[in-house]
Write a protein that holds these residues in place. Structure first.
Motif, PDB file in Angstrom:
ATOM      1  N   UNK A 179      -8.384  -2.313  12.466  1.00 33.62           N
ATOM      2  CA  UNK A 179      -8.168  -3.918  12.268  1.00 33.62           C
ATOM      3  C   UNK A 179      -8.744  -4.428  10.745  1.00 33.62           C
ATOM      4  N   UNK A 180      -7.996  -5.377  10.056  1.00 38.51           N
ATOM      5  CA  UNK A 180      -8.610  -5.690   8.980  1.00 38.51           C
ATOM      6  C   UNK A 180      -9.931  -6.085   8.899  1.00 38.51           C
ATOM      7  N   UNK A 181     -10.627  -5.699   7.936  1.00 37.18           N
ATOM      8  CA  UNK A 181     -12.195  -5.971   7.886  1.00 37.18           C
ATOM      9  C   UNK A 181     -13.055  -4.923   8.227  1.00 37.18           C
ATOM     10  N   UNK A 182     -12.414  -3.882   9.136  1.00 38.29           N
ATOM     11  CA  UNK A 182     -13.068  -2.996   9.863  1.00 38.29           C
ATOM     12  C   UNK A 182     -13.965  -2.104   8.965  1.00 38.29           C
ATOM     13  N   UNK A 183     -14.981  -1.673   9.245  1.00 36.18           N
ATOM     14  CA  UNK A 183     -15.681  -0.578   8.482  1.00 36.18           C
ATOM     15  C   UNK A 183     -15.077   0.905   8.710  1.00 36.18           C
ATOM     16  N   UNK A 184     -14.907   1.541   7.795  1.00 40.62           N
ATOM     17  CA  UNK A 184     -14.555   3.055   7.495  1.00 40.62           C
ATOM     18  C   UNK A 184     -15.244   3.905   7.002  1.00 40.62           C
ATOM     19  N   UNK A 185     -16.021   4.840   7.740  1.00 42.36           N
ATOM     20  CA  UNK A 185     -16.853   5.904   7.028  1.00 42.36           C
ATOM     21  C   UNK A 185     -16.013   6.953   6.210  1.00 42.36           C
ATOM     22  N   UNK A 186     -16.681   7.413   5.131  1.00 42.60           N
ATOM     23  CA  UNK A 186     -16.170   8.323   4.165  1.00 42.60           C
ATOM     24  C   UNK A 186     -17.097   9.357   3.686  1.00 42.60           C
ATOM     25  N   UNK A 187     -16.739  10.563   3.363  1.00 45.50           N
ATOM     26  CA  UNK A 187     -17.571  11.350   2.950  1.00 45.50           C
ATOM     27  C   UNK A 187     -17.988  10.957   1.270  1.00 45.50           C
ATOM     28  N   UNK A 188     -18.913  11.209   1.012  1.00 48.93           N
ATOM     29  CA  UNK A 188     -19.793  10.792  -0.254  1.00 48.93           C
ATOM     30  C   UNK A 188     -20.270  12.088  -1.202  1.00 48.93           C
ATOM     31  N   UNK A 189     -19.700  12.504  -2.278  1.00 50.40           N
ATOM     32  CA  UNK A 189     -18.500  11.774  -2.834  1.00 50.40           C
ATOM     33  C   UNK A 189     -17.062  12.008  -2.092  1.00 50.40           C
ATOM     34  N   UNK A 190     -16.284  11.160  -2.450  1.00 51.92           N
ATOM     35  CA  UNK A 190     -14.852  11.160  -1.719  1.00 51.92           C
ATOM     36  C   UNK A 190     -13.644  11.109  -3.147  1.00 51.92           C
ATOM     37  N   UNK A 191     -12.668  11.381  -2.786  1.00 47.15           N
ATOM     38  CA  UNK A 191     -11.402  11.299  -3.703  1.00 47.15           C
ATOM     39  C   UNK A 191     -11.170   9.495  -3.867  1.00 47.15           C
ATOM     40  N   UNK A 192     -11.322   9.030  -5.102  1.00 44.46           N
ATOM     41  CA  UNK A 192     -10.891   7.731  -5.288  1.00 44.46           C
ATOM     42  C   UNK A 192      -9.982   6.924  -4.593  1.00 44.46           C
ATOM     43  N   UNK A 193      -8.933   7.679  -4.475  1.00 41.96           N
ATOM     44  CA  UNK A 193      -7.560   7.301  -3.666  1.00 41.96           C
ATOM     45  C   UNK A 193      -7.955   6.776  -2.122  1.00 41.96           C
ATOM     46  N   UNK A 194      -8.921   7.437  -1.557  1.00 41.29           N
ATOM     47  CA  UNK A 194      -9.230   7.405  -0.290  1.00 41.29           C
ATOM     48  C   UNK A 194     -10.191   5.818  -0.245  1.00 41.29           C
ATOM     49  N   UNK A 195     -10.939   5.691  -1.270  1.00 34.73           N
ATOM     50  CA  UNK A 195     -11.773   4.324  -1.603  1.00 34.73           C
ATOM     51  C   UNK A 195     -10.674   3.270  -1.676  1.00 34.73           C
TER      52      UNK A 195
END
Lengths: 479, 479
Positions: free
Chosen positions: B198-214
């Protein structure tokens, strides 16, 4: 030529004669009338009398001059089918979900046994798909980079140049560098909204309007505000101004406004140049960004190419969205947004969304446009759509129950029909579908609960099958 | 074959010999070693001694068995170039804008005089663009509806079937009916995020990751949380769990998690099956929706086709995103999302965004995949990328200053390089660009200010020009 002799002045009598020819469909909408010289000669009156007669008919809205070309019969219907009344102003909305209905319609679209009057699909027989297929072979061979490389984020320059040239004909001098090629007009609208209106902001729309506009607003995290719209003149500028003032007073101003001044879907109106200028002025006065959906702009019956809002004084900030889906190839998914000073924003959004549009269809369309023949094709398409829309209008006037109202579109290929009071359009939709006829019920064109007695019918093709379908709809309505 | 005779056991001595052959690059990464029988015969030891030697080398991470095929040299670099350390956990972020940098990089990508090590572009010479162009001619001719009609919202079934077949090889039995064809993997990620969080929610990502994901996270109105990630093993599951617990404690839980377990961009790691299962378990325990970016999944050097997260127990709700942009045709912009029970949502979002993907490239790819030869092509591509990545790794180890660290990718065609402490990657990027070399500075791979001394280099092609460019970079770094 026989003349009606009575107490009228000579030019009035001549005008009545011509009107009779139009009413009996000797001259049909879109047809060219005899030239002034021809009529002068054939009716034995002076050239200036013919001119007076034609001007009278023009004032009456029956005919229309085209520069360097002559006078043409305007789109009109039999008096029995009145136009729907202006829509009433409606409340703000934050959500729009017609997916169940849309899914059902999409399933029906795929069925061979269904007469397709539900989606606004152009006539396949008119579209130049064979020439496009031949160009595709050549372009694929000559441009291997269209396959192995990522195309430019803004789109291929050859296509952007062609679009800029065509936009110039619509009155606006724009640069290929302020444009982004998108996956159809729908994506152009989404990106335009996201670049122009901060999340949560209010966007005014015509009511009724194309479901895609409401979906784009909702999916972009924005709220829509439906504004009263006349079936003949377009969005009611007074109602828009009132809503703008209310918004400011409430501390929740209207930040954007999506309009289709040229042959709006579903109403088919063409806004006057004066109203277009008033709309631009108003948007500047109240800080609303205008987003113009011009997807039907090339498909006017009488006006070759009406002006886009950007061409009016103060219109530099209008975001102009369109596509080739109604005129060349829906399956190519190629549209554009002319974004002016918001170009960098739009480019960033496009890159983040899906990098760039596919290359091959862009290069094929650029080739098609630069090789000429597009305008000639458009003239043919405009004439064909005018004819099929009028035939459907005639059929509806003949077979639908008394009290039915419908639009008199000035372009595009859809009709908006208001059923007599009490008739339930969603029920008609269901019954029609069970009998193999797909139509678009009115509730698809508003996030409110309005238009329950309206339907949109697509009239891009006329055939005995379509004729039978309209007759069957009439029978269902008569019960 | 000469044997080193010392105090070691026979199988250890044999292993040392083979290791020497690998160190001198007699056998290069990806090469098949002699079969057990061959080595037994050539070295005069028993089959079980050879097996013991090979197992020892396998334990040491130097070689790898492939079922029914034999032993292969693993991807390794000279000991001089150590791997970068695990990234540190980073703070939450709501914004990501590297558009200025990206615009500059995109401009440079278009220049013929620039050596392109900046974008993750596949090698044009490897891609089957000639065959695709021939197929395009045929499909355009045979399928006029690909031009004149709107394609299905979910995409053409012929393509979805082929993708489902390939997904089965990756361990997951999926139906063509739970998939939506998108404009590349980037759009698949955007739609997956919008459907799952849902809008505003938190999404975990690998760091570093592809700019497109961010970018996809930010443009979807979500917030990203970067999680410590090992260059060899992938996202740190303990760090993710800690972040999940912190989020729940703070009343702001992590709702989604985007990962690339198979040959992540930019790190190139391959998560172990055990860790993949742990990740799936953890996502279920804490109510995080997993979104898997598998765009490099077919480009492993040693593993033909690693498993996708969906294939693990409890993985039915993982949204699987990918595309053909790294393996067939970036310019076609064809990707997909396998959405499972979220399929209707995803379909609705796709329709509202841009109706459907273009038809022709879908049909062309479907035809290409069904005619066979794709796996053969992939084998060639995997081998070529392994070779060019290793050559670039060798060159970097040779010419970059001491203290440089770099990844040992298991697939894809990029290298992540950590410059010796004090070196400013953004400055190197600028200096390199002024000398006609484009690279991707580390700040592109995080919404934080990290990775200021890292660069990603694309190694899809090896040539004397690329060799010279890497040498020039080394000189710049040595000052």
């Amino acid at each position: 030529m026989a003349m009606v002799v009575d107490s009228l002045r000579l030019y009035e009598r001549l005008a009545a004669t011509v009107r009779g020819q139009i009413e009996t469909r000797t001259f049909r909408p879109g047809d060219r009338l005899p030239s002034v010289r021809e009529l002068s000669r054939s009716s034995g009156v002076s050239v200036s009398t013919v001119l007076d007669a034609y001007r009278l008919l023009e004032d009456q809205g029956l005919i229309r001059p085209r520069p360097q070309s002559g006078y043409y019969v305007r789109a009109t219907f039999s008096p029995r089918a009145a136009e729907p009344s202006r829509s009433a102003p409606l409340a703000m909305t934050v959500d729009f979900d017609r997916s169940e209905l849309q899914e059902a319609m999409l399933r029906a679209m795929g069925r061979e046994d269904v007469v397709q009057l539900g989606f606004a699909l152009p006539d396949p027989d008119l579209l130049p798909h064979e020439r496009l297929a031949r160009l595709t072979s050549r372009v694929a061979r000559e441009h291997p980079e269209a396959s192995y490389g990522y195309g430019p984020v803004s789109g291929h320059r050859a296509l952007r140049e062609q679009i800029a040239q065509r936009t110039f004909v619509a009155g606006a001098a724009v640069s290929p560098d302020e444009m982004v090629i998108t996956s159809g007009c729908q994506e152009a609208l989404s990106l335009a909204l996201q670049s122009a209106v901060p999340r949560g902001g209010v966007v005014a729309v015509e009511s009724p309007c194309h479901a895609g506009i409401l979906q784009a607003i909702y999916q972009s995290g924005l709220r829509s505000l439906e504004i009263a719209t006349s079936t003949r003149d377009g969005i009611c500028i007074e109602a828009l101004e009132e809503a703008a003032l209310n918004g400011i007073a409430a501390g929740d101003p209207i930040l954007g406004c999506v309009v289709s001044p040229n042959f709006q879907n579903p109403l088919g109106f063409l806004m006057s140049d004066a109203d277009k200028q008033r709309l631009v002025d108003l948007s500047r006065r109240y800080g609303m960004t205008l987003i113009e959906d011009d997807i039907y702009g090339d498909l006017g019956y009488e006006v070759e190419r009406p002006r886009v809002l950007r061409s009016f004084e103060g219109g530099e900030d209008v975001l102009l969205c369109s596509s080739f889906s109604k005129t060349l190839a829906p399956g190519y998914r190629i549209g554009w947004c002319i974004a002016g000073r918001r170009h960098a924003d739009l480019r960033r959004l496009k890159y983040g969304l899906n990098v760039s549009a596919p290359s091959l269809p862009q290069l094929v369309i650029a080739e098609f446009l630069s090789n000429g023949g597009y305008d000639q094709y458009l003239r043919r398409a405009r004439k064909a759509y005018a004819a099929s829309v009028h035939r459907m209008g005639d059929a509806i006037a003949r077979v639908f129950p008394a009290g039915t109202r419908m639009t008199q579109p000035q372009g595009s290929f859809v009709l908006w029909v208001e059923l007599p009071s009490g008739a339930d359009a969603t029920r008609l939709y269901g019954e029609a579908l069970s009998r193999g006829i797909l139509l678009a019920p009115g509730r698809l064109f508003s996030a409110q609960d309005g238009y329950g007695s309206c339907v949109r019918l697509t009239a891009s093709q006329w055939s005995s099958k379509v004729d039978e379908a309209v007759t069957a709809l009439g029978k269902m309505l008569r019960g």
